[in-house]
Design a protein around this motif. Structure first.
Motif, PDB file in Angstrom:
ATOM      1  N   LEU A 144       0.845  -1.194   0.000  1.00  0.00           N
ATOM      2  CA  LEU A 144       0.000   0.000   0.000  1.00  0.00           C
ATOM      3  C   LEU A 144       0.878   1.241   0.000  1.00  0.00           C
ATOM      4  O   LEU A 144       1.898   1.281   0.678  1.00  0.00           O
ATOM      5  N   ASP A 145       0.493   2.242  -0.798  1.00  0.00           N
ATOM      6  CA  ASP A 145       1.167   3.541  -0.763  1.00  0.00           C
ATOM      7  C   ASP A 145       0.223   4.572  -0.157  1.00  0.00           C
ATOM      8  O   ASP A 145      -0.944   4.624  -0.518  1.00  0.00           O
ATOM      9  N   ILE A 146       0.755   5.403   0.718  1.00  0.00           N
ATOM     10  CA  ILE A 146      -0.043   6.491   1.286  1.00  0.00           C
ATOM     11  C   ILE A 146       0.693   7.798   0.998  1.00  0.00           C
ATOM     12  O   ILE A 146       1.917   7.877   1.156  1.00  0.00           O
ATOM     13  N   TYR A 147      -0.064   8.788   0.531  1.00  0.00           N
ATOM     14  CA  TYR A 147       0.540  10.017   0.015  1.00  0.00           C
ATOM     15  C   TYR A 147       0.456  11.157   1.021  1.00  0.00           C
ATOM     16  O   TYR A 147      -0.410  11.164   1.893  1.00  0.00           O
ATOM     17  N   PRO A 148       1.372  12.142   0.892  1.00  0.00           N
ATOM     18  CA  PRO A 148       1.341  13.272   1.816  1.00  0.00           C
ATOM     19  C   PRO A 148      -0.038  13.939   1.838  1.00  0.00           C
ATOM     20  O   PRO A 148      -0.685  14.066   0.802  1.00  0.00           O
ATOM     21  N   LYS A 149      -0.460  14.344   3.022  1.00  0.00           N
ATOM     22  CA  LYS A 149      -1.721  15.061   3.269  1.00  0.00           C
ATOM     23  C   LYS A 149      -2.964  14.201   3.122  1.00  0.00           C
ATOM     24  O   LYS A 149      -4.076  14.716   3.132  1.00  0.00           O
ATOM     25  N   GLU A 150      -2.779  12.909   2.978  1.00  0.00           N
ATOM     26  CA  GLU A 150      -3.964  12.062   2.926  1.00  0.00           C
ATOM     27  C   GLU A 150      -4.547  11.872   4.320  1.00  0.00           C
ATOM     28  O   GLU A 150      -3.819  11.857   5.308  1.00  0.00           O
ATOM     29  N   PHE A 151      -5.859  11.671   4.349  1.00  0.00           N
ATOM     30  CA  PHE A 151      -6.520  11.167   5.547  1.00  0.00           C
ATOM     31  C   PHE A 151      -6.967   9.767   5.167  1.00  0.00           C
ATOM     32  O   PHE A 151      -7.976   9.580   4.511  1.00  0.00           O
ATOM     33  N   PHE A 152      -6.170   8.803   5.560  1.00  0.00           N
ATOM     34  CA  PHE A 152      -6.391   7.431   5.123  1.00  0.00           C
ATOM     35  C   PHE A 152      -7.046   6.644   6.247  1.00  0.00           C
ATOM     36  O   PHE A 152      -6.599   6.700   7.383  1.00  0.00           O
ATOM     37  N   ALA A 153      -8.112   5.914   5.932  1.00  0.00           N
ATOM     38  CA  ALA A 153      -8.763   5.084   6.950  1.00  0.00           C
ATOM     39  C   ALA A 153      -8.561   3.617   6.643  1.00  0.00           C
ATOM     40  O   ALA A 153      -8.774   3.174   5.517  1.00  0.00           O
ATOM     41  N   LEU A 154      -8.112   2.877   7.654  1.00  0.00           N
ATOM     42  CA  LEU A 154      -8.083   1.415   7.564  1.00  0.00           C
ATOM     43  C   LEU A 154      -9.367   0.936   8.215  1.00  0.00           C
ATOM     44  O   LEU A 154      -9.571   1.106   9.416  1.00  0.00           O
ATOM     45  N   LYS A 174     -15.615  14.029  14.776  1.00  0.00           N
ATOM     46  CA  LYS A 174     -15.356  13.575  13.407  1.00  0.00           C
ATOM     47  C   LYS A 174     -14.936  14.748  12.542  1.00  0.00           C
ATOM     48  O   LYS A 174     -13.937  14.702  11.848  1.00  0.00           O
ATOM     49  N   PHE A 175     -15.747  15.800  12.594  1.00  0.00           N
ATOM     50  CA  PHE A 175     -15.493  16.951  11.743  1.00  0.00           C
ATOM     51  C   PHE A 175     -14.281  17.736  12.229  1.00  0.00           C
ATOM     52  O   PHE A 175     -13.509  18.259  11.445  1.00  0.00           O
ATOM     53  N   GLU A 176     -14.120  17.799  13.564  1.00  0.00           N
ATOM     54  CA  GLU A 176     -12.963  18.516  14.107  1.00  0.00           C
ATOM     55  C   GLU A 176     -11.656  17.864  13.686  1.00  0.00           C
ATOM     56  O   GLU A 176     -10.702  18.541  13.326  1.00  0.00           O
ATOM     57  N   LEU A 177     -11.622  16.541  13.746  1.00  0.00           N
ATOM     58  CA  LEU A 177     -10.401  15.822  13.353  1.00  0.00           C
ATOM     59  C   LEU A 177     -10.038  16.114  11.895  1.00  0.00           C
ATOM     60  O   LEU A 177      -8.881  16.340  11.563  1.00  0.00           O
ATOM     61  N   VAL A 178     -11.065  16.129  11.032  1.00  0.00           N
ATOM     62  CA  VAL A 178     -10.817  16.405   9.624  1.00  0.00           C
ATOM     63  C   VAL A 178     -10.310  17.837   9.444  1.00  0.00           C
ATOM     64  O   VAL A 178      -9.361  18.093   8.701  1.00  0.00           O
ATOM     65  N   ASP A 179     -10.927  18.780  10.167  1.00  0.00           N
ATOM     66  CA  ASP A 179     -10.493  20.189  10.118  1.00  0.00           C
ATOM     67  C   ASP A 179      -9.035  20.328  10.529  1.00  0.00           C
ATOM     68  O   ASP A 179      -8.250  21.002   9.875  1.00  0.00           O
ATOM     69  N   ILE A 180      -8.714  19.680  11.645  1.00  0.00           N
ATOM     70  CA  ILE A 180      -7.360  19.773  12.187  1.00  0.00           C
ATOM     71  C   ILE A 180      -6.356  19.173  11.207  1.00  0.00           C
ATOM     72  O   ILE A 180      -5.287  19.735  10.964  1.00  0.00           O
ATOM     73  N   GLN A 181      -6.746  18.060  10.614  1.00  0.00           N
ATOM     74  CA  GLN A 181      -5.848  17.421   9.653  1.00  0.00           C
ATOM     75  C   GLN A 181      -5.595  18.355   8.477  1.00  0.00           C
ATOM     76  O   GLN A 181      -4.472  18.516   8.026  1.00  0.00           O
ATOM     77  N   GLU A 182      -6.655  19.022   7.991  1.00  0.00           N
ATOM     78  CA  GLU A 182      -6.499  19.934   6.855  1.00  0.00           C
ATOM     79  C   GLU A 182      -5.664  21.147   7.232  1.00  0.00           C
ATOM     80  O   GLU A 182      -4.805  21.590   6.490  1.00  0.00           O
ATOM     81  N   GLN A 183      -5.935  21.677   8.430  1.00  0.00           N
ATOM     82  CA  GLN A 183      -5.200  22.855   8.915  1.00  0.00           C
ATOM     83  C   GLN A 183      -3.710  22.616   9.037  1.00  0.00           C
ATOM     84  O   GLN A 183      -2.904  23.468   8.715  1.00  0.00           O
ATOM     85  N   THR A 184      -3.358  21.440   9.570  1.00  0.00           N
ATOM     86  CA  THR A 184      -1.950  21.176   9.838  1.00  0.00           C
ATOM     87  C   THR A 184      -1.241  20.608   8.613  1.00  0.00           C
ATOM     88  O   THR A 184      -0.021  20.608   8.565  1.00  0.00           O
ATOM     89  N   GLY A 185      -1.996  20.126   7.650  1.00  0.00           N
ATOM     90  CA  GLY A 185      -1.382  19.566   6.447  1.00  0.00           C
ATOM     91  C   GLY A 185      -0.608  18.288   6.707  1.00  0.00           C
ATOM     92  O   GLY A 185       0.220  17.881   5.904  1.00  0.00           O
ATOM     93  N   SER A 186      -0.892  17.631   7.846  1.00  0.00           N
ATOM     94  CA  SER A 186      -0.158  16.379   8.099  1.00  0.00           C
ATOM     95  C   SER A 186      -0.932  15.195   7.514  1.00  0.00           C
ATOM     96  O   SER A 186      -2.066  15.318   7.091  1.00  0.00           O
ATOM     97  N   THR A 187      -0.255  14.070   7.506  1.00  0.00           N
ATOM     98  CA  THR A 187      -0.848  12.859   6.945  1.00  0.00           C
ATOM     99  C   THR A 187      -1.396  12.026   8.091  1.00  0.00           C
ATOM    100  O   THR A 187      -0.683  11.791   9.059  1.00  0.00           O
TER     101      THR A 187
END
Ligand code: ADP
Ligand code: MG
Length: 373
Positions: free
Chosen positions: A32-42, A181-194
């Motif tokens: 599996l490849d995971i790319y920068p800034k992805e929000f990947f769910a297993l 749920k929504f906060e986590l997504v916001d935070i992920q987008e704000q910080t630009g982390s994977t």
């Protein structure tokens, strides 16, 4: 959503296997490849190997075979604390005797960062989770959701390239979970982390992730964006795991560049799709139809050919589940197969089918799910 196909992967997992001492294989050859800034769910049911995979990424568990590369670097001999990875644990991992601020700063102190950098990062992490005003509180003075956010802030402050979250919302009650749920997504987008998140909750994965990997028995059944997982599942497992569908045994009759034909004895009709299918003629496959993609009518559709119906079939209404805004019709085909079709109750006086009515079910070719296993 950003396109990820042209980027270099941040994480490359190659033929990863984890066999425990008792002989149980928890991860059974995952690539599996995971790319920068992805929000990947297993996503997978309990015991499918999600946590084991995550723990190998963090370095808490050694692979039996295979490789993990992060940012192009082989992680095989790199201990957890030297990986550009941080794992968010449940709230109990906060130090009870320290304030939230001190909890966040702790890891940075251990990393021997300069004092002003520690302050800057702690402040910025508190700001992201919107808890600046609670900086001096101890964990026991916070609500469950606030503790969860503090644990996330501690994780973010270290600015890892990759953040791993194992069932991050499972300890929260339903209302809080929906909000987080929504906060986590916001935070992920704000910080630009994977982010890589493990969950057994389909809805969580569908609403939060940019891509989902569906796990079953240590295997990845399918890796796709949420819409694709729902609209184009590749196997019966995935079609059943996400949403509802009627599934028929079928075989490929024709494969053509312009269109392909699938026949099914169970429905006594043909499925025509406007594309070239993978596979070979006479190959056994399955087709699936979602209830909301099936139209139901009392009159035969214009193109209805009783000898060889295409993308439509005839049946009898056995049951109707009325649910206000919509009704689900349980229709039994001549071959005895039950198919559910939902219909929106838009017109009040419309001439809806009723019990024992002969009805025609039809669907668009785009709605046909072709399942190969
Ligand atoms: P998930 O997180 O998807 O629920 P896990 O990765 O925790 O699944 O576990 C996958 C399988 O591996 C399960 O059958 C579990 O019992 C087994 N397992 C997990 N950890 C160990 C271990 N340390 N020793 C033996 N078996 C384990
Ligand atoms: Mg788990």
């Amino acid at each position: 959503m950003e396109r990820t196909t042209h980027k270099k992967p941040l994480v490359s997992i190659r033929n990863l296997i984890k066999r425990f001492d008792d002989g149980h294989t928890a991860v059974d050859g995952i690539s599996l490849d995971i790319y920068p800034k992805e929000f990947f769910a297993l996503l997978g049911s309990s015991g499918s190997g999600k946590s084991t995979l995550l723990r190998m990424l963090a370095g808490f568990e050694q692979p039996t075979d295979g490789k993990i590369l992060i940012d192009g670097v082989d992680m095989t001999h790199i201990p957890p604390y030297d990986r550009p990875v941080n794992m968010m644990f449940q709230s109990y991992a906060l130090f009870p005797h320290m304030s939230i601020e001190q909890n966040i700063a702790f890891g940075l102190k251990q990393d021997k960062l300069p004092k002003d950098e520690i302050q800057k990062r702690t402040h910025s992490a508190l700001k992201i989770i919107k808890m600046e005003h609670l900086a001096k509180r101890k964990p026991h003075q916070l609500s469950g959701g606030q503790r969860q956010r503090a644990a996330l802030a501690r994780c973010l402050a270290k600015r890892p390239k990759l953040i791993l979250l194992d069932e991050p919302l499972s300890a929260l009650d339903k209302n809080l979970r929906d909000q987080m749920k929504f906060e986590l997504v916001d935070i992920q987008e704000q910080t630009g982390s994977t982010f890589i998140m493990v969950t057994h909750d389909q809805e969580e994965a569908m609403t939060m992730a940019s891509r989902i990997g569906i796990m079953s028995d240590g295997w990845l059944e399918q890796v796709s964006p949420p819409e694709e997982v729902y609209e184009f599942p590749k196997s019966r497992f995935v079609a059943n795991f996400i949403g509802k569908s009627a599934i028929f045994e079928a075989s490929i009759t024709r494969i053509g560049d312009d269109y392909s034909i699938i026949d099914s004895d169970e429905t006594r009709c043909s499925f025509k799709v406007d594309r070239k299918l993978e596979g070979i003629e006479a190959q056994q496959i399955w087709v699936g139809l979602r209830p909301e993609k099936i139209s139901i009518s009392k009159e035969p559709p214009e193109a209805y050919n009783p000898k060889k119906p295409v993308n439509m079939l005839v049946g009898k209404v056995q049951d109707i589940a009325y649910m206000g805004g919509l009704s689900t019709y349980h229709v039994v085909t001549a071959a005895g197969k039950l198919i559910k079709a939902t219909d929106f109750n838009i017109e009040r006086n419309a001439d809806h089918p009723t019990w024992d009515d002969t009805v025609y079910l039809s669907w668009e070719q785009e709605s046909i799910m072709v399942l190969y296993s």
